[in-house]
Design a protein around this motif. Structure first.
Motif, PDB file in Angstrom:
ATOM      1  N   HIS A 177     -40.510 -47.401-100.322  1.00 20.21           N
ATOM      2  CA  HIS A 177     -39.412 -46.585 -99.633  1.00 20.21           C
ATOM      3  C   HIS A 177     -40.099 -47.900 -98.236  1.00 20.21           C
ATOM      4  CE1 HIS A 177     -37.032 -45.026 -97.520  1.00 20.21           C
ATOM      5  NE2 HIS A 177     -35.519 -44.803 -98.224  1.00 20.21           N
ATOM      6  N   PRO A 178     -39.321 -48.450 -97.425  1.00 16.65           N
ATOM      7  CA  PRO A 178     -39.775 -48.537 -96.936  1.00 16.65           C
ATOM      8  C   PRO A 178     -39.591 -48.479 -95.553  1.00 16.65           C
ATOM      9  CG  PRO A 178     -37.572 -50.272 -97.233  1.00 16.65           C
ATOM     10  CD  PRO A 178     -37.945 -49.454 -98.068  1.00 16.65           C
ATOM     11  N   GLY A 179     -38.884 -46.785 -94.997  1.00 16.79           N
ATOM     12  CA  GLY A 179     -38.112 -46.461 -94.679  1.00 16.79           C
ATOM     13  C   GLY A 179     -38.666 -44.830 -93.869  1.00 16.79           C
ATOM     14  N   VAL A 180     -39.876 -44.767 -95.398  1.00 16.93           N
ATOM     15  CA  VAL A 180     -40.778 -43.234 -95.602  1.00 16.93           C
ATOM     16  C   VAL A 180     -41.936 -44.518 -94.802  1.00 16.93           C
ATOM     17  CG1 VAL A 180     -41.745 -41.734 -96.990  1.00 16.93           C
ATOM     18  CG2 VAL A 180     -39.529 -42.243 -97.005  1.00 16.93           C
ATOM     19  N   PHE A 181     -42.450 -44.920 -95.584  1.00 19.38           N
ATOM     20  CA  PHE A 181     -43.865 -45.777 -95.062  1.00 19.38           C
ATOM     21  C   PHE A 181     -44.045 -45.930 -93.357  1.00 19.38           C
ATOM     22  CE2 PHE A 181     -46.256 -49.518 -93.963  1.00 19.38           C
ATOM     23  CZ  PHE A 181     -47.943 -48.919 -95.130  1.00 19.38           C
ATOM     24  N   ALA A 182     -42.357 -46.237 -92.606  1.00 19.54           N
ATOM     25  CA  ALA A 182     -42.433 -46.894 -91.392  1.00 19.54           C
ATOM     26  C   ALA A 182     -43.209 -45.420 -91.107  1.00 19.54           C
ATOM     27  CB  ALA A 182     -41.197 -46.865 -91.114  1.00 19.54           C
ATOM     28  N   GLN A 183     -42.354 -44.292 -91.841  1.00 23.58           N
ATOM     29  CA  GLN A 183     -43.316 -43.158 -91.099  1.00 23.58           C
ATOM     30  C   GLN A 183     -44.438 -42.179 -91.321  1.00 23.58           C
ATOM     31  OE1 GLN A 183     -41.592 -40.866 -88.761  1.00 23.58           O
ATOM     32  NE2 GLN A 183     -40.260 -42.899 -88.629  1.00 23.58           N
ATOM     33  N   VAL A 184     -45.091 -43.335 -92.470  1.00 18.08           N
ATOM     34  CA  VAL A 184     -46.523 -42.565 -92.996  1.00 18.08           C
ATOM     35  C   VAL A 184     -47.283 -43.425 -91.854  1.00 18.08           C
ATOM     36  CG1 VAL A 184     -48.236 -43.449 -95.031  1.00 18.08           C
ATOM     37  CG2 VAL A 184     -45.999 -42.588 -95.851  1.00 18.08           C
ATOM     38  N   LEU A 185     -47.112 -44.789 -91.448  1.00 21.34           N
ATOM     39  CA  LEU A 185     -47.954 -45.526 -90.742  1.00 21.34           C
ATOM     40  C   LEU A 185     -48.345 -45.342 -89.917  1.00 21.34           C
ATOM     41  CD1 LEU A 185     -49.370 -48.125 -90.452  1.00 21.34           C
ATOM     42  CD2 LEU A 185     -47.737 -49.259 -90.295  1.00 21.34           C
ATOM     43  N   ASN A 186     -47.066 -44.735 -89.143  1.00 19.92           N
ATOM     44  CA  ASN A 186     -46.668 -44.020 -87.768  1.00 19.92           C
ATOM     45  C   ASN A 186     -47.753 -42.471 -87.386  1.00 19.92           C
ATOM     46  OD1 ASN A 186     -45.861 -44.015 -84.812  1.00 19.92           O
ATOM     47  ND2 ASN A 186     -44.852 -41.722 -85.613  1.00 19.92           N
ATOM     48  N   TYR A 187     -47.621 -41.673 -88.691  1.00 22.44           N
ATOM     49  CA  TYR A 187     -48.954 -40.754 -88.866  1.00 22.44           C
ATOM     50  C   TYR A 187     -50.175 -41.268 -88.566  1.00 22.44           C
ATOM     51  CZ  TYR A 187     -50.676 -37.022 -91.487  1.00 22.44           C
ATOM     52  OH  TYR A 187     -52.041 -35.660 -91.726  1.00 22.44           O
ATOM     53  N   TYR A 188     -50.482 -42.345 -89.329  1.00 18.32           N
ATOM     54  CA  TYR A 188     -51.669 -43.072 -89.234  1.00 18.32           C
ATOM     55  C   TYR A 188     -51.894 -43.264 -87.198  1.00 18.32           C
ATOM     56  CZ  TYR A 188     -53.132 -43.215 -94.333  1.00 18.32           C
ATOM     57  OH  TYR A 188     -53.175 -42.626 -95.450  1.00 18.32           O
ATOM     58  N   ARG A 189     -50.984 -43.656 -87.101  1.00 18.03           N
ATOM     59  CA  ARG A 189     -51.180 -44.438 -85.642  1.00 18.03           C
ATOM     60  C   ARG A 189     -50.908 -42.922 -84.571  1.00 18.03           C
ATOM     61  NH1 ARG A 189     -46.836 -49.075 -86.284  1.00 18.03           N
ATOM     62  NH2 ARG A 189     -47.775 -50.642 -87.203  1.00 18.03           N
ATOM     63  N   THR A 190     -50.367 -42.103 -85.087  1.00 14.87           N
ATOM     64  CA  THR A 190     -50.149 -41.064 -83.708  1.00 14.87           C
ATOM     65  C   THR A 190     -50.896 -39.615 -84.284  1.00 14.87           C
ATOM     66  OG1 THR A 190     -47.662 -40.390 -84.894  1.00 14.87           O
ATOM     67  CG2 THR A 190     -48.164 -42.013 -82.951  1.00 14.87           C
ATOM     68  N   GLY A 191     -51.005 -39.116 -85.446  1.00 20.84           N
ATOM     69  CA  GLY A 191     -50.985 -37.933 -85.865  1.00 20.84           C
ATOM     70  C   GLY A 191     -50.368 -37.308 -85.876  1.00 20.84           C
ATOM     71  N   LYS A 192     -49.097 -37.673 -85.946  1.00 19.71           N
ATOM     72  CA  LYS A 192     -47.880 -37.024 -85.840  1.00 19.71           C
ATOM     73  C   LYS A 192     -47.111 -37.140 -87.431  1.00 19.71           C
ATOM     74  CE  LYS A 192     -47.968 -36.182 -81.211  1.00 19.71           C
ATOM     75  NZ  LYS A 192     -47.629 -34.708 -80.888  1.00 19.71           N
ATOM     76  N   LEU A 193     -46.870 -36.552 -88.297  1.00 13.24           N
ATOM     77  CA  LEU A 193     -46.155 -37.213 -89.289  1.00 13.24           C
ATOM     78  C   LEU A 193     -44.630 -36.358 -89.380  1.00 13.24           C
ATOM     79  CD1 LEU A 193     -46.088 -38.158 -92.140  1.00 13.24           C
ATOM     80  CD2 LEU A 193     -46.395 -35.972 -93.168  1.00 13.24           C
ATOM     81  N   HIS A 194     -43.534 -37.470 -89.395  1.00 12.38           N
ATOM     82  CA  HIS A 194     -42.163 -37.112 -89.016  1.00 12.38           C
ATOM     83  C   HIS A 194     -41.037 -37.281 -90.183  1.00 12.38           C
ATOM     84  CE1 HIS A 194     -42.221 -35.834 -85.003  1.00 12.38           C
ATOM     85  NE2 HIS A 194     -43.339 -37.440 -84.761  1.00 12.38           N
ATOM     86  N   TYR A 195     -40.298 -36.852 -90.428  1.00 18.49           N
ATOM     87  CA  TYR A 195     -39.632 -36.668 -91.930  1.00 18.49           C
ATOM     88  C   TYR A 195     -38.226 -37.320 -91.738  1.00 18.49           C
ATOM     89  CZ  TYR A 195     -36.013 -35.383 -95.225  1.00 18.49           C
ATOM     90  OH  TYR A 195     -35.000 -35.221 -96.301  1.00 18.49           O
ATOM     91  N   PRO A 196     -38.005 -38.618 -91.684  1.00 15.09           N
ATOM     92  CA  PRO A 196     -36.714 -40.094 -92.516  1.00 15.09           C
ATOM     93  C   PRO A 196     -36.099 -39.148 -92.421  1.00 15.09           C
ATOM     94  CG  PRO A 196     -37.953 -40.068 -93.817  1.00 15.09           C
ATOM     95  CD  PRO A 196     -39.208 -39.057 -92.944  1.00 15.09           C
ATOM     96  N   THR A 197     -34.823 -38.542 -91.447  1.00 11.66           N
ATOM     97  CA  THR A 197     -33.638 -37.895 -92.620  1.00 11.66           C
ATOM     98  C   THR A 197     -33.046 -38.761 -93.745  1.00 11.66           C
ATOM     99  OG1 THR A 197     -32.805 -38.531 -90.282  1.00 11.66           O
ATOM    100  CG2 THR A 197     -33.463 -36.140 -90.330  1.00 11.66           C
ATOM    101  N   ASN A 198     -33.081 -40.016 -93.423  1.00  7.11           N
ATOM    102  CA  ASN A 198     -31.826 -40.461 -94.345  1.00  7.11           C
ATOM    103  C   ASN A 198     -32.534 -40.495 -95.684  1.00  7.11           C
ATOM    104  OD1 ASN A 198     -34.552 -42.231 -94.098  1.00  7.11           O
ATOM    105  ND2 ASN A 198     -33.086 -44.628 -93.665  1.00  7.11           N
ATOM    106  N   VAL A 199     -33.565 -39.744 -96.089  1.00 10.84           N
ATOM    107  CA  VAL A 199     -33.991 -39.835 -97.348  1.00 10.84           C
ATOM    108  C   VAL A 199     -34.134 -38.392 -97.919  1.00 10.84           C
ATOM    109  CG1 VAL A 199     -35.204 -42.347 -97.589  1.00 10.84           C
ATOM    110  CG2 VAL A 199     -36.342 -39.319 -96.770  1.00 10.84           C
TER     111      VAL A 199
END
Length: 130
Positions: A42-64
């Motif tokens: 899922h590309p939308g979730v992966f965007a959040q996963v990759l952002n977690y690696y970059r920032t150390g903060k895991l956010h929940y995408p509300t569109n899933v």
């Protein structure tokens, strides 16, 4: 629909013992010609996963839905308990969303016949509950 993401290997090493931290060129999903990895996720979730690696903060995408998000986190080897406090309430509500299967034994055992003893729809209601 697919999306391409680029990042540094050092970024992926920030969270050890995860799928992305263990990428090697020996993996089947690595394309040596294009010098890239392919994951059908899922590309939308992966965007959040990759952002977690970059920032150390895991956010929940509300569109899933929550179960999909959990499935994706499990695939990537991440812990859902790392979801940021700003997203935790929304995530926990969506996480608990499940599809009810009316034919499941759990549902059937908890369904009781309505206490209808008179009225013109009595027979129809009894048929519905039988």
């Amino acid at each position: 629909m697919f999306a391409k993401y680029e990042t540094y290997k050092a970024t992926l090493k920030k969270i050890p013992a995860t799928r992305l931290s263990r990428l090697t060129e020996a993996l089947a999903n690595y394309d040596p010609v294009l010098n890239e990895y392919f994951f059908d996720r899922h590309p939308g979730v992966f965007a959040q996963v990759l952002n977690y690696y970059r920032t150390g903060k895991l956010h929940y995408p509300t569109n899933v839905c929550g179960p999909l998000f959990e499935e994706e986190l499990e695939f990537w080897g991440l812990d859902s308990n790392q979801v940021e406090p700003c997203c935790w309430s929304t995530y926990s509500i969506h996480r608990d969303t499940q599809t009810l299967n009316i034919d499941s034994p759990e549902i059937k055992n908890n369904v009781t016949e309505p206490s209808v003893t008179k009225g013109k729809f009595l027979n129809k209601k009894r048929n519905l509950w039988e």
